[in-house]
Design a protein around this motif. Structure first.
Motif, PDB file in Angstrom:
ATOM      1  N   GLY A 257       1.189  -1.263  -0.280  1.00  0.00           N
ATOM      2  CA  GLY A 257      -0.057  -0.258   0.550  1.00  0.00           C
ATOM      3  C   GLY A 257       0.893   1.152   0.244  1.00  0.00           C
ATOM      4  O   GLY A 257       2.328   1.242   0.000  1.00  0.00           O
ATOM      5  N   PRO A 258       0.245   2.466   0.014  1.00  0.00           N
ATOM      6  CA  PRO A 258       0.665   3.568  -0.095  1.00  0.00           C
ATOM      7  C   PRO A 258       1.793   3.721   1.257  1.00  0.00           C
ATOM      8  O   PRO A 258       3.423   4.153   0.658  1.00  0.00           O
ATOM      9  N   ARG A 259       2.092   3.506   2.160  1.00  0.00           N
ATOM     10  CA  ARG A 259       2.911   3.372   3.616  1.00  0.00           C
ATOM     11  C   ARG A 259       4.281   2.969   3.142  1.00  0.00           C
ATOM     12  O   ARG A 259       5.141   3.119   2.603  1.00  0.00           O
ATOM     13  N   THR A 260       3.615   1.470   2.253  1.00  0.00           N
ATOM     14  CA  THR A 260       5.301   1.089   2.096  1.00  0.00           C
ATOM     15  C   THR A 260       5.969   1.009   0.584  1.00  0.00           C
ATOM     16  O   THR A 260       7.348   1.117   0.316  1.00  0.00           O
ATOM     17  N   ILE A 261       5.001   1.831  -0.287  1.00  0.00           N
ATOM     18  CA  ILE A 261       5.565   2.342  -1.535  1.00  0.00           C
ATOM     19  C   ILE A 261       6.498   3.552  -0.979  1.00  0.00           C
ATOM     20  O   ILE A 261       7.181   3.179  -1.700  1.00  0.00           O
ATOM     21  N   GLY A 262       5.739   4.306  -0.306  1.00  0.00           N
ATOM     22  CA  GLY A 262       6.944   5.812  -0.432  1.00  0.00           C
ATOM     23  C   GLY A 262       7.594   5.798   0.846  1.00  0.00           C
ATOM     24  O   GLY A 262       8.299   6.608   0.349  1.00  0.00           O
ATOM     25  N   GLU A 263       7.230   4.924   2.373  1.00  0.00           N
ATOM     26  CA  GLU A 263       8.498   5.091   2.689  1.00  0.00           C
ATOM     27  C   GLU A 263       9.462   4.219   3.078  1.00  0.00           C
ATOM     28  O   GLU A 263      10.210   4.157   3.842  1.00  0.00           O
ATOM     29  N   HIS A 264       9.232   3.116   1.940  1.00  0.00           N
ATOM     30  CA  HIS A 264      10.074   1.590   2.166  1.00  0.00           C
ATOM     31  C   HIS A 264      10.327   1.325   0.697  1.00  0.00           C
ATOM     32  O   HIS A 264      12.124   0.915   1.018  1.00  0.00           O
ATOM     33  N   VAL A 265       9.552   1.246  -0.343  1.00  0.00           N
ATOM     34  CA  VAL A 265       9.982   0.501  -1.167  1.00  0.00           C
ATOM     35  C   VAL A 265      10.976   1.358  -2.541  1.00  0.00           C
ATOM     36  O   VAL A 265      11.808   0.907  -2.510  1.00  0.00           O
ATOM     37  N   VAL A 266      10.643   2.698  -2.433  1.00  0.00           N
ATOM     38  CA  VAL A 266      11.242   3.701  -3.806  1.00  0.00           C
ATOM     39  C   VAL A 266      12.050   4.392  -2.747  1.00  0.00           C
ATOM     40  O   VAL A 266      13.149   4.316  -3.330  1.00  0.00           O
ATOM     41  N   PRO A 267      12.059   4.863  -1.437  1.00  0.00           N
ATOM     42  CA  PRO A 267      13.336   5.167  -1.243  1.00  0.00           C
ATOM     43  C   PRO A 267      14.564   4.059  -0.523  1.00  0.00           C
ATOM     44  O   PRO A 267      16.165   4.495  -1.249  1.00  0.00           O
ATOM     45  N   LEU A 268      13.896   2.915  -1.280  1.00  0.00           N
ATOM     46  CA  LEU A 268      15.557   2.075  -0.756  1.00  0.00           C
ATOM     47  C   LEU A 268      15.553   1.885  -2.033  1.00  0.00           C
ATOM     48  O   LEU A 268      17.310   1.485  -2.542  1.00  0.00           O
ATOM     49  N   ILE A 269      15.372   0.525  -2.986  1.00  0.00           N
ATOM     50  CA  ILE A 269      15.323   1.230  -4.577  1.00  0.00           C
ATOM     51  C   ILE A 269      16.014   1.728  -5.150  1.00  0.00           C
ATOM     52  O   ILE A 269      17.279   1.873  -5.770  1.00  0.00           O
TER      53      ILE A 269
END
Length: 311
Positions: free
Chosen positions: A187-199
């Motif tokens: 969801g949005p939190r996982t995408i915005g705070e986890h996936v996008v920053p790490l990759i």
């Protein structure tokens, strides 16, 4: 606006002919005619995703074709490279290869253990990526070791690779070695705070371009979103118990998988998809859900969104 793609396996809720390849080709043709720019096909147990997309490539022009995803453990990287290059030749450069490692308990059908998945994928890429790029595999020797894309006449276009990634180590690998990631039940939190920053950080550190972030989402234009979420809770219940997906849902504070749905009227759906773009997602990989009429209505909207100048 976010780039729109549709999951072929979700279908349009209409009866088929009984021939899988013909049916999926017809679905792809309908999706393309609606104005959507990309179709995706997950690897199933009963069909070969790259084989199906090779057939579709010859019948449905001018649309991107992607796997979402092919599980690597059962396939030798040289075999997978040959399949991907053949499909790319058929598609004249329109193929994107999504790869993954499956989940605990799901590889046994192939006689494969789920063991050190990040290391397994890294090792697979060590052989696969040079072949897809037309280079010699480092350290390879003996007859046939100079494997290159020239071994498939017509496969002059490179094959972009995306990795199914949600955990930190897999996201780092995707940023370092691939062109991006494909997610599911994120969801949005996982995408915005986890996936996008790490990759994104991994790609920058490796000197690579900004990665593609393809977010898998069930989407429906409907007047009864609560019904849709209840149906998805039942349909996705087993998937939501898999560790990587459960962790993503927990990160978003979602107790049930149906809460991930993008569901509502046309304005609500457009706004929710646009919100993912502001978080750094580049693509929405849409699984059409609901009734046949709802899926058709949703596809019309997605085609309109996909044909806008900023899509």
């Amino acid at each position: 606006m976010i780039r729109i793609g549709v999951n072929l396996a979700a279908g349009l809720g209409t009866p088929g002919t009984g021939n899988l390849v013909d049916d999926l080709t017809g679905v792809a043709r309908t999706i393309a005619a609606a104005g959507v720019r990309t179709v995706w096909l997950p690897q199933g147990y009963g069909y070969d995703a790259l084989g199906v997309l090779t057939a579709i490539a010859r019948q449905v022009p001018d649309i991107e074709l992607g796997t979402s995803v092919v599980v690597v453990q059962p396939r030798h990287p040289r075999v997978l490279a040959a399949q991907a290059l053949t499909a790319q030749a058929a598609a004249h450069g329109r193929l994107t290869l999504g790869l993954g490692v499956s989940h605990p308990g799901l590889l046994e059908v192939y006689g494969q253990p789920f063991h050190r998945p990040v290391a397994a994928l890294r090792t697979h890429l060590d052989t696969l990526l040079p072949i897809l790029a037309g280079r010699r595999v480092p350290g390879a020797s003996g007859p046939g070791s100079d494997a290159a894309d020239s071994a498939v006449p017509g496969a002059t276009d490179r094959v972009p690779v995306l990795l199914g990634a949600l955990g930190p180590a897999m996201l780092r690998l995707a940023g370092e070695r691939a062109q991006g990631t494909i997610t599911f039940l994120a969801g949005p939190r996982t995408i915005g705070e986890h996936v996008v920053p790490l990759i994104s950080a991994a790609a920058r550190e490796a000197g690579r371009p900004a990665p593609r972030v393809v977010v898998g989402l069930p989407v429906v234009v409907t007047s009864t979103p609560d019904r849709i979420r209840a149906e998805l809770n039942a349909a996705y219940g087993d998937l939501a118990r898999l560790p990587s997906y459960r962790a993503a849902l927990d990160r978003d504070g979602l107790a049930e998988p149906g809460a991930i749905a993008v569901a509502g009227d046309e304005d609500t759906v457009v706004d929710q998809l646009a919100a993912y773009a502001t978080l750094g997602a580049t693509d929405a990989l849409v699984s059409l859900v609901g009734t046949a009429a709802e899926r058709a209505r949703t596809l019309r909207l997605l085609g309109a969104v996909g044909s806008t100048p900023h899509a």
